[in-house]
Design a protein around this motif. Structure first.
Motif, mmCIF file in Angstrom:
data_model
loop_
_atom_site.group_PDB
_atom_site.id
_atom_site.type_symbol
_atom_site.label_atom_id
_atom_site.label_comp_id
_atom_site.label_asym_id
_atom_site.label_seq_id
_atom_site.Cartn_x
_atom_site.Cartn_y
_atom_site.Cartn_z
ATOM 1 N N ARG A 58 64.646 21.075 48.385
ATOM 2 C CA ARG A 58 63.397 21.105 49.154
ATOM 3 C C ARG A 58 63.450 19.953 50.158
ATOM 4 O O ARG A 58 63.883 18.852 49.825
ATOM 5 C CB ARG A 58 62.181 20.941 48.240
ATOM 6 N N PHE A 59 62.986 20.212 51.375
ATOM 7 C CA PHE A 59 62.960 19.184 52.404
ATOM 8 C C PHE A 59 61.548 18.725 52.747
ATOM 9 O O PHE A 59 61.373 17.659 53.331
ATOM 10 C CB PHE A 59 63.650 19.680 53.681
ATOM 11 N N THR A 60 60.561 19.551 52.426
ATOM 12 C CA THR A 60 59.189 19.193 52.773
ATOM 13 C C THR A 60 58.279 19.429 51.575
ATOM 14 O O THR A 60 58.595 20.204 50.669
ATOM 15 C CB THR A 60 58.672 20.034 53.968
ATOM 16 N N ALA A 61 57.109 18.778 51.603
ATOM 17 C CA ALA A 61 56.138 18.945 50.534
ATOM 18 C C ALA A 61 55.485 20.318 50.621
ATOM 19 O O ALA A 61 55.418 20.932 51.683
ATOM 20 C CB ALA A 61 55.088 17.849 50.616
ATOM 21 N N GLY A 62 54.995 20.780 49.482
ATOM 22 C CA GLY A 62 54.272 22.040 49.460
ATOM 23 C C GLY A 62 54.219 22.608 48.068
ATOM 24 O O GLY A 62 55.164 22.459 47.290
ATOM 25 N N TYR A 63 53.074 23.247 47.719
ATOM 26 C CA TYR A 63 52.919 23.946 46.444
ATOM 27 C C TYR A 63 53.162 23.011 45.256
ATOM 28 O O TYR A 63 53.811 23.378 44.284
ATOM 29 C CB TYR A 63 53.835 25.176 46.387
ATOM 30 N N GLY A 64 52.651 21.790 45.369
ATOM 31 C CA GLY A 64 52.757 20.827 44.279
ATOM 32 C C GLY A 64 53.976 19.936 44.340
ATOM 33 O O GLY A 64 54.081 18.979 43.572
ATOM 34 N N ALA A 65 54.914 20.227 45.233
ATOM 35 C CA ALA A 65 56.144 19.427 45.328
ATOM 36 C C ALA A 65 55.999 18.391 46.441
ATOM 37 O O ALA A 65 56.516 18.555 47.538
ATOM 38 C CB ALA A 65 57.341 20.330 45.590
#
Length: 366
Positions: A58-65
């Motif tokens: 993953r490179f970007t934040a999203g969906y809790g990450a």
């Protein structure tokens, strides 16, 4: 066509190298994305009988990450903390070029006695590509690029002077030294679309599919293996599943319900919108998450659908059903990783091996 492999089913776990765990839920999780937690988890998994760990990309934040460790470097850290475990590093064409990936992985292979593998991720998160300035290709083009990526990796790793003329990658008498240690790194990929299955049949060693019932998994397995046989190849199959193993079925079902009850609705719906759009862009209009419900999407690889939820005896029987459907490997997620991986190794894997041994004895006696 489906035939159960005579080999013991193998086990892998999703490495929580991104924050938020493996469910899009606000339920408390005794799981951490940090390095120390994951080094200890890798050692626990190795002792428990796991064969592989799969890092996420993953490179970007999203969906809790919100936080993400880079997958290849993190894979090397886990390999340095273990002795036998193989680690599968997720690699995303676009941000990675085959030249860099081939050299990184060859070096890690040399340093770890050949325990590194790769998972080529064609991409589902268009917002991530836009954020880092990478072109977002059409669905089948993403898989066409991934196929060229795999062909380039394998050529660089095996040929002394690699020449290749593709639409995405080109090489002229390229020599990489040192090559990876033997055996060569295994190449994994995922996806449920026609393009994904066709690519697996042509170039991959392993095909990952999202969680599903044994009946639906069997359909995908037969399709991939028939197509691979036509190419003179064989492909192994890995199936996603989320494990909730408890002393009673009621306890396990209560945990599942709590995860769903405390799901983050906005994040789940946003994730579902993104992944369903990615799959709908395929010519057949179907991808990994085409038939996923809200409850399925709370675990973002449809892991609940494999139904490894219940007592150790129930879960062991259901793992054998996945094996009967053609699975060679179960790729597992957990709520509280360290303690649940340990429990799975103590209570579930021995039961699976006992069932496999009993079946082997019956076949031998027949």
């Amino acid at each position: 066509m489906t035939q159960q492999t005579p080999e013991p089913i193998r086990f892998a776990y999703w490495v929580p190298n991104v924050s938020g765990g493996l469910v899009i839920s606000k339920i408390p999780q005794r799981t951490s994305w940090d390095a120390d937690y994951n080094r200890e988890l890798a050692r626990i998994a190795e002792r428990a009988g796991f064969d592989y760990a799969l890092t996420q990309v993953r490179f970007t934040a999203g969906y809790g990450a919100e936080y993400q460790h880079e997958s290849v470097a993190f894979s090397h850290a886990l390999l340095a903390a273990t002795e036998r475990l193989k680690v599968i590093a997720a690699i995303l064409p676009g941000p990675w070029n085959p030249t860099l990936a081939a050299k990184q992985v060859a070096t890690i292979s040399q340093l770890t006695g050949g325990r590194i593998a790769v998972n080529i991720v064609s991409g589902w998160f268009s917002g991530e590509f836009r954020a880092i300035g990478e072109p977002w290709l059409d669905h089948d083009e993403r898989y066409r690029r991934s196929e060229e990526f795999i062909r380039a990796l394998r050529g660089i790793w095996t040929e002394d002077a690699f020449t290749y003329r593709g639409d995405f990658y080109r090489y002229t008498d390229y020599a990489l030294k040192p090559k990876p240690a033997e055996p060569l790194p295994e190449i994994f990929q995922g996806g449920s679309s026609r393009a994904a299955r066709d690519m697996a049949a042509r170039v991959s060693d392993w095909y990952f599919t999202n969680g599903n019932t044994p009946e639906n998994i069997r359909v995908q397995v037969d399709d991939v293996r028939q197509k691979a046989a036509a190419e003179g190849r064989s492909v192994k199959i890995g199936v996603n599943a989320f494990v909730i193993a408890r002393d009673t079925e009621d306890e396990a079902r209560a945990v599942l319900q709590a995860i769903i009850d405390q799901a983050d609705p906005e994040a789940v719906r946003a994730f579902g919108h993104e992944v369903k759009n990615a799959g709908a862009a395929s010519p057949e209009g179907e991808g990994n998450w085409a038939k996923s419900s809200f409850e399925d999407l709370v675990q973002y690889n449809d892991g609940f659908r494999s139904n490894l939820i219940g007592t150790p005896d129930q879960i062991a029987e259901r793992i054998l059903a996945l094996k009967d459907a053609g699975a060679d490997l179960a790729l597992l997620g957990f709520l509280h990783f360290q303690e649940e991986v340990r429990y799975f190794g103590e209570q579930v894997i021995p039961r699976v091996r006992t069932l496999e041994a009993a079946r082997a004895e019956r076949r031998a006696a027949a």
